[in-house]
Write an enzyme that holds these catalytic residues in place. Structure first.
Site, PDB file in Angstrom:
ATOM      1  N   ALA A  66       0.849  -1.190   0.000  1.00 24.66           N
ATOM      2  CA  ALA A  66       0.000   0.000   0.000  1.00 24.66           C
ATOM      3  C   ALA A  66       0.886   1.241   0.000  1.00 24.66           C
ATOM      4  CB  ALA A  66      -0.898  -0.013   1.228  1.00 24.66           C
ATOM      5  N   GLY A 109       0.059  -4.915   1.214  1.00 27.42           N
ATOM      6  CA  GLY A 109      -1.190  -4.938   0.451  1.00 27.42           C
ATOM      7  C   GLY A 109      -1.056  -5.667  -0.883  1.00 27.42           C
ATOM      8  N   GLU A 112      -1.365  -9.237  -0.183  1.00 25.93           N
ATOM      9  CA  GLU A 112      -2.797  -9.501   0.035  1.00 25.93           C
ATOM     10  C   GLU A 112      -3.531  -9.622  -1.300  1.00 25.93           C
ATOM     11  OE1 GLU A 112      -3.130  -6.180   2.804  1.00 25.93           O
ATOM     12  OE2 GLU A 112      -3.861  -7.571   4.331  1.00 25.93           O
ATOM     13  N   GLU A 132       4.322  -4.940   7.338  1.00 30.69           N
ATOM     14  CA  GLU A 132       3.512  -3.975   8.090  1.00 30.69           C
ATOM     15  C   GLU A 132       4.021  -3.765   9.510  1.00 30.69           C
ATOM     16  OE1 GLU A 132       2.291  -6.017   5.880  1.00 30.69           O
ATOM     17  OE2 GLU A 132       0.445  -5.244   4.973  1.00 30.69           O
TER      18      GLU A 132
END
Ligand code: CO8
Length: 258
Positions: A66, A109, A112, A132
């Site tokens: 992200a 992300g 993911e 993260e």
């Protein structure tokens, strides 16, 4: 629809390609980009000529996660009100098979996103991970859930606690990745596979996808009830009649997706 800013899409016959295209920041996923990915997935899903969707990244890697710049100053009320993960929920409603092709990094992300794909191919240089924790946060788009279901609690804890990267071979050994290819061959091999998959009877593929995803989430009993309905449903398709007739007539079936 207007031209997307952060992704590129194209079609080749029955295969729809989506490429993350923000290489100057290693395809960092900002919210507009995630919305664009979803919009193009849904467009391919509605397009009758498309049978398979391929997702990959342009430049050095699939994506480094992200967009950190976009969320650095956010507070939790802002995060809650953004409700950004509804886009990710929509991703799980895509009915056609999605093949992810990962080279280089698939972090945070982006890991993911890769875990949302139905099949995952990777280059030998691929590195997966959830860094993260090193930013003082944790995954928010399914990372702790999908990785745990896939690789089990033991390894999930280890990887998530430390942000340690999972190298391509390890990812394959843990069943995170279906197959590895040399970096130069990844896109060609993925496209070849996608075209083969596109020849399978689309309704069978559709209900198999639904049933497998259901099984990930449900008890054996519930999964089997669901499977049974889908199994029965396929007997009102023309492709079931064609597939079985072709077998009895010892010829190749001609599937129509109906
Ligand atoms: N966000 C914003 N910018 C990034 C990101 C990112 N995630 N990753 C890389 N960039 C930028 C860098 O800032 C740099 O920009 P500039 O040239 O302007 O300085 C450029 O991309 C190139 O990166 P590097 O110079 O750092 O390249 P290196 O080869 O030295 O390092 C790494 C590559 C190791 C991948 C490094 O860039 C890195 O550690 N990136 C961050 C990885 C990370 O922590 N990802 C997780 C982010 S958090 C997250 O994903 C939460 C998900 C929850 C919700 C999901 C919603 C979408």
């Amino acid at each position: 629809s207007s031209k997307p800013r952060y992704i590129e899409t194209r079609t080749d016959g029955p295969v729809g390609f989506i490429e993350l295209n923000r290489p100057e920041v290693l395809n960092a996923l900002n919210r507009v980009m995630v919305a664009e990915i979803l919009a193009s997935m849904e467009e391919f899903d509605r397009n009758d000529t498309i049978k398979v969707i391929v997702l990959s990244g342009k430049g050095r890697c699939f994506a480094a996660g992200a967009d950190i710049d976009e969320m650095a100053e956010a507070d939790s009320v802002e995060m809650e009100l953004l409700n950004q993960f509804t886009d990710w929920d929509r991703l799980s409603w895509i009915k056609k098979p999605i093949i992810g092709a990962v080279h280089g990094f698939a972090l945070g992300g982006a890991f993911e996103l890769a875990l949302c794909c139905d099949l995952l191919f990777a280059a030998e240089d691929a590195e997966f991970g959830f860094p993260e924790v090193l930013l003082g946060i944790m995954p928010g788009a399914g990372g702790t859930v999908r990785l745990t279901k896939l690789a089990g609690k033991t390894k999930a804890m280890e990887w998530l606690f430390t942000g340690k990267r999972i190298l391509a071979k390890e990812a394959r050994d843990f069943g995170i990745v279906n197959q590895l290819f040399a970096k130069e061959a990844l896109m060609e091999e993925t496209a070849r596979y996608a075209h083969q998959l596109a020849k399978m009877p689309p309704l069978s593929v559709r209900y198999i996808k639904e049933s497998v995803l259901k099984a990930v989430d449900a008890s054996i009993y519930e999964g089997m009830q669901f499977e049974r309905k889908n199994f029965s449903l396929l007997f009102s398709s023309a492709d079931q009649k064609e597939g079985m007739r072709a077998f009895m007539e010892k010829r190749k079936a001609n599937f129509k997706g109906r």
